[in-house]
Scaffold this motif. Structure first.
Motif, short mmCIF file in Angstrom:
data_model
loop_
_atom_site.label_atom_id
_atom_site.label_comp_id
_atom_site.label_asym_id
_atom_site.label_seq_id
_atom_site.Cartn_x
_atom_site.Cartn_y
_atom_site.Cartn_z
N MET A 65 9.86 56.85 -14.10
CA MET A 65 11.00 57.60 -14.58
C MET A 65 12.14 56.67 -15.00
SD MET A 65 10.04 60.76 -14.24
CE MET A 65 11.63 61.55 -14.56
N ARG A 66 12.95 57.18 -15.94
CA ARG A 66 14.20 56.52 -16.31
C ARG A 66 15.30 57.57 -16.39
NH1 ARG A 66 11.75 53.35 -21.48
NH2 ARG A 66 12.28 55.36 -22.37
N LEU A 67 16.49 57.21 -15.93
CA LEU A 67 17.67 58.04 -16.13
C LEU A 67 18.44 57.40 -17.27
CD1 LEU A 67 18.76 58.77 -12.45
CD2 LEU A 67 17.02 59.89 -13.86
N ALA A 68 18.57 58.11 -18.38
CA ALA A 68 19.06 57.52 -19.62
C ALA A 68 20.32 58.21 -20.12
CB ALA A 68 17.98 57.58 -20.71
N HIS A 69 21.08 57.46 -20.90
CA HIS A 69 22.31 57.93 -21.55
C HIS A 69 22.06 57.97 -23.05
CE1 HIS A 69 26.69 56.77 -22.84
NE2 HIS A 69 26.46 58.07 -23.04
N TRP A 70 22.31 59.14 -23.68
CA TRP A 70 22.20 59.31 -25.12
C TRP A 70 23.56 59.76 -25.66
CZ3 TRP A 70 17.53 59.51 -28.27
CH2 TRP A 70 16.37 59.14 -27.58
N GLY A 115 35.11 55.89 -19.50
CA GLY A 115 34.05 55.28 -18.71
C GLY A 115 32.82 56.15 -18.53
N VAL A 116 32.68 57.19 -19.34
CA VAL A 116 31.56 58.13 -19.17
C VAL A 116 30.21 57.44 -19.25
CG1 VAL A 116 31.54 58.77 -21.62
CG2 VAL A 116 30.63 60.37 -19.91
N GLY A 117 30.09 56.40 -20.07
CA GLY A 117 28.80 55.74 -20.20
C GLY A 117 28.50 54.72 -19.13
N GLY A 118 29.42 54.54 -18.18
CA GLY A 118 29.21 53.57 -17.12
C GLY A 118 29.52 52.16 -17.57
N PRO A 119 28.94 51.14 -16.89
CA PRO A 119 27.88 51.24 -15.89
C PRO A 119 28.32 51.92 -14.60
CG PRO A 119 28.66 48.97 -16.12
CD PRO A 119 29.35 49.75 -17.18
N TYR A 120 27.32 52.48 -13.89
CA TYR A 120 27.56 53.20 -12.66
C TYR A 120 27.11 52.38 -11.45
CZ TYR A 120 28.76 57.43 -15.23
OH TYR A 120 29.39 58.33 -16.05
N ARG A 121 27.85 52.53 -10.37
CA ARG A 121 27.58 51.81 -9.13
C ARG A 121 27.36 52.81 -8.00
NH1 ARG A 121 31.17 50.46 -5.12
NH2 ARG A 121 32.95 51.02 -6.45
#
Length: 331
Positions: free
Chosen positions: A61-66, A145-151
């Protein structure tokens, strides 16, 4: 005929998925998408989706941003998290799903919630069990910051002494918080594999997005659906709250439903009546490309009074789950 104070009708839908199996940005995504959400910001629309990237199916699996400027032309921005195909007993992150972003006004930062599963063993080898809801925060403050990166900052809900019998071996799954006054609420779900059970959802409550999150046993399980409700997302529409979610055709187990998602309308965002059906594809014609509608990804109000919805569904005759688009209006 629905007795909800708000009802919706399908205005139109494209003849093809907006992200299909031939999209140039799939980046090796073999099976498509299921679960996630999308938001509208100043620079367009941002979708966060679980990609069923490769084999083993539902494990790699991948959690992706489009991103899209118009909901029709999409580009893949990047991968937030991914798994490596391993099915190792006790691995608490062997399969990742359901990326949901919520902007936290209190900290002026985007929060990302997602589900991490442990593989089942024995007769349920490799199944998604003991789901844990992770909270991550964007390292960039503000709406930009919606696209992150996320921590990652911690787990907000997981199997524990407060787990309820209906949650089964899968819980907890899916998590999309919304605010009601000074409190936050979220649906979460579960399922029992052995013996086989339904796929219900319940409510959890917290004074802040960071928690502490507590189940609401007096309200659980929710009456949304008697058999199957997955990945509910809640949106405020005027004075009401609207939940949209994956449902199924009537029956005693999951039966594919080719045109509709489920929805319910609440006056207070806490008490939810049994849901109804909302069409996202027409009954005939090229825009009816799905043989099984899966997860709605959100409901966004536009300036012209219509509502845009992204959703995933199984492409007729193919083992691929594209992303579809529907334009809705209040009936």
């Amino acid at each position: 005929m629905s007795t909800f104070p708000l009802t919706f009708r399908l205005v139109d839908a494209p003849d093809q998925p907006v992200i299909g199996p031939d999209h140039p940005d799939l980046d090796g995504n073999k099976y498509g998408f299921e679960g996630g959400c999308f938001v509208k910001e100043a620079d367009g629309y941002h979708a966060f989706m679980a990609e069923i990237a490769d084999d083993p199916f539902n494990v790699r699996m991948r959690l992706a941003h489009w991103h899209s400027p118009d909901l029709r032309t999409w580009r893949r921005v990047g991968t937030l998290y991914e798994t490596d195909s391993s099915i190792i007993p006790g691995d608490t992150r062997f399969s990742l799903w359901s990326p949901m972003v919520v902007f936290n006004d209190d900290e002026q930062r985007w929060n990302l919630f997602y589900v991490a599963y442990t593989p089942g063993e024995g007769v349920i080898h490799g199944q998604h069990t003991n789901g844990r809801i992770w909270r991550a925060i964007s390292t960039i403050a503000g709406r930009a910051g919606v696209g992150g990166p996320y921590r990652d900052v911690g787990i907000v809900l997981q199997p524990d002494a407060e787990s309820e019998p209906w949650e089964g071996q899968q819980a907890t799954d899916s998590f999309y918080p919304w605010r009601v006054g000074a409190q936050w609420y979220s649906f979460y779900g579960g399922h029992n594999y052995v013996p086989p059970g339904p796929w219900p959802v319940g409510l959890a409550q917290a004074p802040a997005l960071a928690g502490p999150w507590k189940r609401c046993p007096e309200l659980n399980p929710s009456p949304l659906e008697p058999v199957f409700a997955e990945n509910p997302l809640v949106t405020r529409v005027g004075a009401h709250f609207v939940a949209i979610y994956d449902n199924c055709a009537p029956g005693d187990t999951y039966i594919p439903e080719a045109r509709h998602i489920g929805y319910s309308v609440s006056a207070d965002g806490i008490h939810w009546p049994k849901g109804g059906n909302l069409a996202v594809q027409p009954p005939t014609g090229p825009a009816q490309w799905s043989e099984d509608i899966r997860t709605p990804l959100g409901l966004i109000a536009e300036d012209d009074g219509t509502f845009m919805m992204l959703y995933t569904g199984k492409l007729r005759g193919h083992k691929f789950w594209p992303v579809g688009l529907a334009r809705l209006a209040l009936a």
